[in-house]
Design an enzyme around this catalytic site. Structure first.
Site, PDB file in Angstrom:
ATOM      1  N   ASN A  80      41.906  31.708  50.269  1.00 46.03           N
ATOM      2  CA  ASN A  80      42.576  32.023  48.997  1.00 46.03           C
ATOM      3  C   ASN A  80      43.609  33.104  49.290  1.00 46.03           C
ATOM      4  OD1 ASN A  80      43.372  32.778  46.458  1.00 46.03           O
ATOM      5  ND2 ASN A  80      41.369  33.563  45.800  1.00 46.03           N
ATOM      6  N   LYS A  91      45.686  34.398  47.369  1.00 48.36           N
ATOM      7  CA  LYS A  91      45.977  35.234  46.190  1.00 48.36           C
ATOM      8  C   LYS A  91      47.507  35.399  46.070  1.00 48.36           C
ATOM      9  CE  LYS A  91      41.402  37.167  46.552  1.00 48.36           C
ATOM     10  NZ  LYS A  91      40.491  38.260  46.306  1.00 48.36           N
ATOM     11  N   HIS A  99      37.993  32.318  39.038  1.00 48.27           N
ATOM     12  CA  HIS A  99      37.915  33.421  40.011  1.00 48.27           C
ATOM     13  C   HIS A  99      37.719  34.729  39.246  1.00 48.27           C
ATOM     14  CE1 HIS A  99      39.024  36.311  43.062  1.00 48.27           C
ATOM     15  NE2 HIS A  99      38.781  35.367  43.951  1.00 48.27           N
ATOM     16  N   GLU A 158      39.029  37.502  39.483  1.00 51.58           N
ATOM     17  CA  GLU A 158      40.272  38.169  39.095  1.00 51.58           C
ATOM     18  C   GLU A 158      40.884  37.507  37.861  1.00 51.58           C
ATOM     19  OE1 GLU A 158      41.984  37.920  43.011  1.00 51.58           O
ATOM     20  OE2 GLU A 158      40.407  39.271  43.688  1.00 51.58           O
ATOM     21  N   GLU A 177      30.816  34.381  44.481  1.00 46.72           N
ATOM     22  CA  GLU A 177      31.586  35.540  44.923  1.00 46.72           C
ATOM     23  C   GLU A 177      31.124  36.769  44.145  1.00 46.72           C
ATOM     24  OE1 GLU A 177      35.606  34.626  46.797  1.00 46.72           O
ATOM     25  OE2 GLU A 177      35.939  34.507  44.657  1.00 46.72           O
ATOM     26  N   GLY A 218      37.180  41.996  48.328  1.00 49.41           N
ATOM     27  CA  GLY A 218      38.232  42.924  48.751  1.00 49.41           C
ATOM     28  C   GLY A 218      37.731  44.331  49.020  1.00 49.41           C
ATOM     29  N   SER A 267      34.649  39.470  51.122  1.00 46.17           N
ATOM     30  CA  SER A 267      34.766  40.185  52.395  1.00 46.17           C
ATOM     31  C   SER A 267      34.215  39.401  53.585  1.00 46.17           C
ATOM     32  CB  SER A 267      34.108  41.571  52.304  1.00 46.17           C
ATOM     33  OG  SER A 267      34.783  42.354  51.332  1.00 46.17           O
TER      34      SER A 267
HETATM   35  P1  13P Z   1      38.164  38.946  50.166  1.00 50.63           P
HETATM   36  O1  13P Z   1      37.763  37.976  51.268  1.00 50.63           O
HETATM   37  O2  13P Z   1      39.466  39.614  50.412  1.00 50.63           O
HETATM   38  O3  13P Z   1      37.054  39.875  49.844  1.00 50.63           O
HETATM   39  O4  13P Z   1      38.401  38.044  48.848  1.00 50.63           O
HETATM   40  C1  13P Z   1      37.427  37.161  48.457  1.00 50.63           C
HETATM   41  C2  13P Z   1      37.965  36.319  47.392  1.00 50.63           C
HETATM   42  O5  13P Z   1      38.157  36.771  46.274  1.00 50.63           O
HETATM   43  C3  13P Z   1      38.307  34.930  47.714  1.00 50.63           C
HETATM   44  O6  13P Z   1      38.556  34.194  46.560  1.00 50.63           O
END
Ligand code: 13P
Length: 250
Positions: free
Chosen positions: A9, A11, A95, A97, A167, A173, A212
């Site tokens: 992803n 982002k 997601h 976010e 997740e 992150g 992560s």
């Molecule tokens: P990270 O791998 O940067 O923690 O992000 C995970 C994520 O949100 C994937 O959709």
């Protein structure tokens, strides 16, 4: 046997030149013999670039979000038909976010899920608890509700070709990963919850872990019985890190 799935992803990252380099490296390193399905999810503005560059590759691509509506006055949105135009295979839905920054509700996520399935695209339903929810032992109640709201609205059959991504919000992150045991417990509970609706779908559905994931922790996560792959954020922007994560599956 569930096929392993690793999704990058991106982002809101990348640009034409960086995408070009990243895609060139990962598609050259892709080894189709290991049976792992690899997907990248760029920002939708780069869908054309990614679809052209991966046209000769087995690496698939997906979107990070989609509208529940077919067309019309929805400024800034992208429809499933538009994604279909680019042969996009997957769409991330719900997601954390999108849930937190864009206030997406379970009802909206279910509407999108339904639109994606109707378009013949595979939805990846993202679920997960916050740190406060984990600390107050609400993890499974939160996830069970995120899943049941969608199942009850779209029906369990719509999950036949879907993917679920667990997740934990506190692991996204942050560099802090759920331990393989913590993740396995949640993945197994998700599968058990789905089995209450349909045992075959529960056994066949791929449940991938995100939060992560990196080249060092991927192998111990992927070894767990109910972890069928990963949803990788930050590390998917680095070709070597992403390739190492994909190789960690074996
Ligand atoms: P990270 O791998 O940067 O923690 O992000 C995970 C994520 O949100 C994937 O959709």
């Amino acid at each position: 046997m569930r096929q392993a799935l690793i999704i990058g992803n991106w982002k809101m990252n990348g640009n034409l030149a960086e995408n070009d380099r990243l895609l060139a490296t990962i598609s050259t390193s892709y080894d189709s013999s290991n049976g792992i399905e690899i997907v990248v999810c760029p920002p939708s503005i780069y869908m054309d670039q990614v679809s052209r560059q991966l046209s000769q590759s087995k690496i698939k691509f997906g979107a990070q979000n989609v509208s529940a509506y077919k067309s019309g006055a929805f400024t800034g949105e992208v429809s499933t038909a538009m994604l279909h135009d680019f042969s996009c295979s997957y769409v991330l839905l719900g997601h954390s976010e999108r849930r937190s920054l864009h206030h997406e509700s379970d009802v909206e996520i279910a509407d999108k899920f339904s639109a994606v399935v109707q378009a013949g695209i595979t939805p990846v339903l993202c679920v997960g608890e916050t740190l406060v929810q984990r600390q107050s032992e609400e993890t499974f109640a939160v996830i069970a509700e995120q899943i049941s709201k969608v199942v009850e609205q779209v029906g369990i059959k719509a999950f036949e070709h879907a993917v679920i991504a667990y997740e934990p919000v506190w692991a996204i992150g942050t560099g802090e990963t759920a331990t393989p045991e913590q993740a396995q417990i949640v993945h197994a509970l998700i599968r058990r919850q789905l089995a209450e609706y349909d045992v075959t779908i529960a056994n066949n559905i791929r449940i991938i872990y995100g939060g992560s994931v990196n080249a060092n922790n991927a192998h111990s996560l992927f070894k767990q019985n109910d972890i069928d792959g990963g949803l990788v954020g930050g590390a998917s922007l680095n070709a070597d890190a992403f390739i190492n994560i994909c190789q960690a599956y074996n």
